[in-house]
Write a protein that holds these residues in place. Structure first.
Motif, PDB file in Angstrom:
ATOM      1  N   PRO A  65       0.812  -1.134  -0.039  1.00 18.29           N
ATOM      2  CA  PRO A  65      -0.200  -0.145  -0.096  1.00 18.29           C
ATOM      3  C   PRO A  65       0.872   1.186   0.001  1.00 18.29           C
ATOM      4  CG  PRO A  65      -0.045  -1.050   2.195  1.00 18.29           C
ATOM      5  CD  PRO A  65       0.822  -1.652   1.411  1.00 18.29           C
ATOM      6  N   ILE A  66       0.539   2.322  -0.876  1.00 19.17           N
ATOM      7  CA  ILE A  66       1.212   3.765  -0.917  1.00 19.17           C
ATOM      8  C   ILE A  66       0.236   4.790  -1.140  1.00 19.17           C
ATOM      9  CG2 ILE A  66       3.063   4.880  -2.307  1.00 19.17           C
ATOM     10  CD1 ILE A  66       4.430   2.326  -0.922  1.00 19.17           C
ATOM     11  N   SER A  67       0.521   5.401  -0.366  1.00 16.55           N
ATOM     12  CA  SER A  67      -0.352   6.899  -0.447  1.00 16.55           C
ATOM     13  C   SER A  67      -0.306   7.657  -1.562  1.00 16.55           C
ATOM     14  CB  SER A  67      -0.020   7.681   0.814  1.00 16.55           C
ATOM     15  OG  SER A  67      -0.164   7.122   2.191  1.00 16.55           O
ATOM     16  N   ILE A  68      -1.368   8.157  -2.164  1.00 16.73           N
ATOM     17  CA  ILE A  68      -1.292   9.029  -3.356  1.00 16.73           C
ATOM     18  C   ILE A  68      -1.031  10.389  -2.746  1.00 16.73           C
ATOM     19  CG2 ILE A  68      -2.758   9.772  -5.353  1.00 16.73           C
ATOM     20  CD1 ILE A  68      -4.636   7.268  -4.264  1.00 16.73           C
ATOM     21  N   SER A  69       0.409  10.908  -3.521  1.00 20.20           N
ATOM     22  CA  SER A  69       0.703  12.043  -2.765  1.00 20.20           C
ATOM     23  C   SER A  69       0.437  13.410  -3.624  1.00 20.20           C
ATOM     24  CB  SER A  69       2.382  11.900  -2.819  1.00 20.20           C
ATOM     25  OG  SER A  69       2.937  12.876  -2.383  1.00 20.20           O
ATOM     26  N   SER A  70      -0.086  13.325  -4.730  1.00 22.03           N
ATOM     27  CA  SER A  70      -0.824  14.455  -5.574  1.00 22.03           C
ATOM     28  C   SER A  70      -2.135  14.651  -5.271  1.00 22.03           C
ATOM     29  CB  SER A  70      -0.676  14.131  -7.111  1.00 22.03           C
ATOM     30  OG  SER A  70      -1.157  12.824  -7.491  1.00 22.03           O
ATOM     31  N   ALA A  71      -2.405  16.035  -5.484  1.00 25.63           N
ATOM     32  CA  ALA A  71      -4.066  16.249  -5.439  1.00 25.63           C
ATOM     33  C   ALA A  71      -4.616  15.652  -6.469  1.00 25.63           C
ATOM     34  CB  ALA A  71      -3.946  17.907  -5.415  1.00 25.63           C
ATOM     35  N   PRO A  72      -6.090  15.553  -6.419  1.00 28.11           N
ATOM     36  CA  PRO A  72      -6.962  15.155  -7.749  1.00 28.11           C
ATOM     37  C   PRO A  72      -6.631  15.803  -8.897  1.00 28.11           C
ATOM     38  CG  PRO A  72      -8.201  14.937  -5.518  1.00 28.11           C
ATOM     39  CD  PRO A  72      -6.936  15.775  -5.379  1.00 28.11           C
ATOM     40  N   HIS A  73      -6.334  15.473  -9.940  1.00 33.06           N
ATOM     41  CA  HIS A  73      -6.368  16.046 -11.371  1.00 33.06           C
ATOM     42  C   HIS A  73      -7.096  15.190 -12.445  1.00 33.06           C
ATOM     43  CE1 HIS A  73      -3.203  18.747  -9.702  1.00 33.06           C
ATOM     44  NE2 HIS A  73      -2.265  17.792  -9.510  1.00 33.06           N
ATOM     45  N   ASN A  74      -7.489  16.072 -13.241  1.00 29.44           N
ATOM     46  CA  ASN A  74      -8.097  15.267 -14.380  1.00 29.44           C
ATOM     47  C   ASN A  74      -7.371  15.086 -15.426  1.00 29.44           C
ATOM     48  OD1 ASN A  74      -8.189  17.972 -15.132  1.00 29.44           O
ATOM     49  ND2 ASN A  74     -10.396  18.224 -15.198  1.00 29.44           N
ATOM     50  N   ASN A  75      -5.961  14.857 -15.398  1.00 28.31           N
ATOM     51  CA  ASN A  75      -5.286  14.433 -16.434  1.00 28.31           C
ATOM     52  C   ASN A  75      -4.710  13.336 -16.742  1.00 28.31           C
ATOM     53  OD1 ASN A  75      -3.282  14.424 -14.409  1.00 28.31           O
ATOM     54  ND2 ASN A  75      -1.964  16.234 -14.996  1.00 28.31           N
ATOM     55  N   GLY A  76      -5.326  12.324 -15.589  1.00 32.83           N
ATOM     56  CA  GLY A  76      -4.912  11.045 -15.808  1.00 32.83           C
ATOM     57  C   GLY A  76      -3.451  10.608 -15.048  1.00 32.83           C
ATOM     58  N   ARG A  77      -2.858  11.567 -14.550  1.00 32.71           N
ATOM     59  CA  ARG A  77      -1.695  11.431 -13.588  1.00 32.71           C
ATOM     60  C   ARG A  77      -1.666  11.612 -12.157  1.00 32.71           C
ATOM     61  NH1 ARG A  77       3.075  13.734 -17.961  1.00 32.71           N
ATOM     62  NH2 ARG A  77       2.369  12.677 -19.723  1.00 32.71           N
ATOM     63  N   PHE A  78      -0.890  10.927 -11.745  1.00 33.74           N
ATOM     64  CA  PHE A  78      -1.035  10.952 -10.274  1.00 33.74           C
ATOM     65  C   PHE A  78       0.509  10.648  -9.773  1.00 33.74           C
ATOM     66  CE2 PHE A  78      -0.587   6.335  -8.987  1.00 33.74           C
ATOM     67  CZ  PHE A  78      -1.079   5.776 -10.368  1.00 33.74           C
ATOM     68  N   GLU A  79       0.914  10.872  -8.387  1.00 33.02           N
ATOM     69  CA  GLU A  79       2.397  10.795  -7.908  1.00 33.02           C
ATOM     70  C   GLU A  79       2.407  10.167  -6.600  1.00 33.02           C
ATOM     71  OE1 GLU A  79       3.565  14.897  -7.516  1.00 33.02           O
ATOM     72  OE2 GLU A  79       2.626  15.294  -9.265  1.00 33.02           O
ATOM     73  N   LEU A  80       3.345   9.134  -6.506  1.00 32.39           N
ATOM     74  CA  LEU A  80       3.669   8.401  -5.309  1.00 32.39           C
ATOM     75  C   LEU A  80       5.067   8.835  -4.841  1.00 32.39           C
ATOM     76  CD1 LEU A  80       2.496   4.971  -6.798  1.00 32.39           C
ATOM     77  CD2 LEU A  80       1.104   6.583  -5.610  1.00 32.39           C
ATOM     78  N   CYS A  81       5.382   8.615  -3.505  1.00 31.50           N
ATOM     79  CA  CYS A  81       6.843   8.854  -3.083  1.00 31.50           C
ATOM     80  C   CYS A  81       6.974   7.564  -2.321  1.00 31.50           C
ATOM     81  CB  CYS A  81       6.960  10.024  -2.265  1.00 31.50           C
ATOM     82  SG  CYS A  81       8.483  10.482  -1.450  1.00 31.50           S
ATOM     83  N   ILE A  82       8.161   7.108  -2.396  1.00 28.39           N
ATOM     84  CA  ILE A  82       8.217   5.519  -1.941  1.00 28.39           C
ATOM     85  C   ILE A  82       9.475   5.380  -1.107  1.00 28.39           C
ATOM     86  CG2 ILE A  82       8.488   3.222  -2.237  1.00 28.39           C
ATOM     87  CD1 ILE A  82       6.310   3.379  -4.519  1.00 28.39           C
ATOM     88  N   ARG A  83       9.466   5.162   0.153  1.00 31.07           N
ATOM     89  CA  ARG A  83      10.684   4.809   0.970  1.00 31.07           C
ATOM     90  C   ARG A  83      11.076   3.457   0.695  1.00 31.07           C
ATOM     91  NH1 ARG A  83      11.108   6.893   7.102  1.00 31.07           N
ATOM     92  NH2 ARG A  83      11.427   8.749   6.322  1.00 31.07           N
ATOM     93  N   GLN A  84      12.459   3.382   0.512  1.00 35.17           N
ATOM     94  CA  GLN A  84      13.130   2.112   0.151  1.00 35.17           C
ATOM     95  C   GLN A  84      13.459   1.603   1.534  1.00 35.17           C
ATOM     96  OE1 GLN A  84      15.622   4.383  -1.849  1.00 35.17           O
ATOM     97  NE2 GLN A  84      14.066   4.530  -3.343  1.00 35.17           N
ATOM     98  N   VAL A  85      12.682   0.426   2.242  1.00 30.62           N
ATOM     99  CA  VAL A  85      12.828  -0.085   3.338  1.00 30.62           C
ATOM    100  C   VAL A  85      12.914  -1.697   3.313  1.00 30.62           C
ATOM    101  CG1 VAL A  85      11.498   1.541   4.810  1.00 30.62           C
ATOM    102  CG2 VAL A  85      10.217  -0.377   3.808  1.00 30.62           C
ATOM    103  N   GLY A  86      12.295  -2.213   2.182  1.00 26.71           N
ATOM    104  CA  GLY A  86      12.387  -3.620   2.188  1.00 26.71           C
ATOM    105  C   GLY A  86      12.553  -4.228   0.881  1.00 26.71           C
ATOM    106  N   VAL A  87      12.069  -5.493   0.731  1.00 25.29           N
ATOM    107  CA  VAL A  87      11.962  -6.239  -0.746  1.00 25.29           C
ATOM    108  C   VAL A  87      11.397  -5.402  -1.841  1.00 25.29           C
ATOM    109  CG1 VAL A  87      11.563  -8.456  -1.809  1.00 25.29           C
ATOM    110  CG2 VAL A  87      12.036  -8.422   0.794  1.00 25.29           C
TER     111      VAL A  87
END
Ligand code: FAD
Ligand code: FES
Length: 283
Positions: A65-87
């Motif tokens: 599970p990863i949180s969505i980091s961008s605000a809602p947009h209607n351009n089909g794009r979204f952003e994530l930010c992932i910390r490297q902790v495991g496999v």
């Protein structure tokens, strides 16, 4: 044989069947965190609200599970930010623009925007907790006249671990954002506040009639932040928390995320503190 990437969205009926999204940009933003912009197929929108999450998969490795980091947009794009902790997260580190990732969601309940309209929004983000709250911050900024004050408290362990530094500089430059930052331990260049995030709370001048607080951070932070907000006379129902529990399916089937029978993946991850307070294991 039909390639996985060629499966149409409307064929993806199965709850556990991910949609392949293309990575359009990727950037390692700190030693441990990578930011990704992704694009849905066929110009579709993810259709999320701030505070929701997706299940991200790499084939043969797993899902997280990863949180969505961008605000809602209607351009089909979204952003994530992932910390490297495991496999899985260390495999995701290798993904660059042009690669495809599996995405299920959006899942869970985000911040109740309709209840926040017209209110002063107090954001309290500890460490990687800024990731989901960035979605809410940018939503408020995109709809600035619908909200009152926007006060952001952000704490990280060290200056090196601060996320979204360029964006923070933009928030600081705005006169309609009150931004306060602290680090547990500064370095030779750090001139800002040093200390845990609760050290920023006593100096706040809050309007008790209109303030709503939104908190996300490491488990240890919640108890102390809530105690500080209570000493400011904020009521329980003026406080929202986003709780990250160990999740697997994200859709209420596996039971991994339960707190005394409450399924965090469905009823959370965002909870009103007044509702979740009676659950002893929650904090
Ligand atoms: C709603 C939600 C939103 C999230 N949003 C984000 C986000 O935006 N960005 C982000 O980076 N992360 C986010 N996370 C956390 C993310 O899901 C985990 O970091 C990820 O699942 C780790 O996967 P992994 O396979 O890389 O790590 P793993 O290999 O599973 O290991 C991760 C760490 O946990 C430890 N660990 C593994 N299994 C267990 C266990 N059974 N008990 C105790 N410790 C264990 C490992 O030793 C390691 O230190 C979110 C989590 C939730 C629930
Ligand atoms: S993650 Fe499976 S029930 Fe919540």
């Amino acid at each position: 044989m039909k390639r996985f990437e060629d499966v149409k969205l409307d064929e993806a009926q199965d709850l556990y069947f991910p949609t392949m999204c293309k990575v359009t940009q990727a950037k390692q933003i700190t030693d441990m965190e990578k930011w990704y912009e992704l694009e849905m197929p066929e110009g579709q929108d993810l259709g999320h609200s701030p505070g929701q999450f997706v299940e991200v998969s790499a084939f043969g490795i797993g899902e997280a599970p990863i949180s969505i980091s961008s605000a809602p947009h209607n351009n089909g794009r979204f952003e994530l930010c992932i910390r490297q902790v495991g496999v899985l997260t260390n495999v995701l580190k290798k993904y660059e623009a042009g690669d495809s990732l599996g995405i299920r969601g959006p899942y869970g309940k985000g911040f109740p925007i309709e209840k926040l309209l017209g209110k002063d929004i107090l954001i309290i983000a500890g460490g990687i907790g800024l990731v989901p709250l960035r979605s809410l911050i940018n939503y408020v900024l995109d709809n600035r006249t619908d909200f009152g004050r926007l006060i952001i408290l952000y704490g990280a362990k060290t200056p090196n671990e601060l996320l979204f530094k360029e964006e923070i500089a933009e928030w600081i430059a705005r006169d309609d954002v009150e931004f306060h930052v602290t680090v547990d331990q500064g370095d030779e260049n750090w001139t800002g506040n040093t200390g845990v995030i609760t050290t920023l709370i006593p100096g706040l001048d809050l309007n008790l009639n209109t303030t709503i607080a939104a908190i996300t951070g490491p488990p240890i932070m919640y108890k102390f932040v809530i105690m500080s907000l209570k000493s400011k006379q904020l009521a329980d129902d003026q406080i929202y928390v986003s709780l990250e529990r160990r999740m697997k399916c994200g859709v209420g089937k596996c039971g991994h995320c339960q707190i005394n029978g409450v399924y965090c993946c469905q009823e959370g991850p965002v909870f009103n503190y007044a509702d979740i307070k009676p659950l002893e294991e929650a904090f």
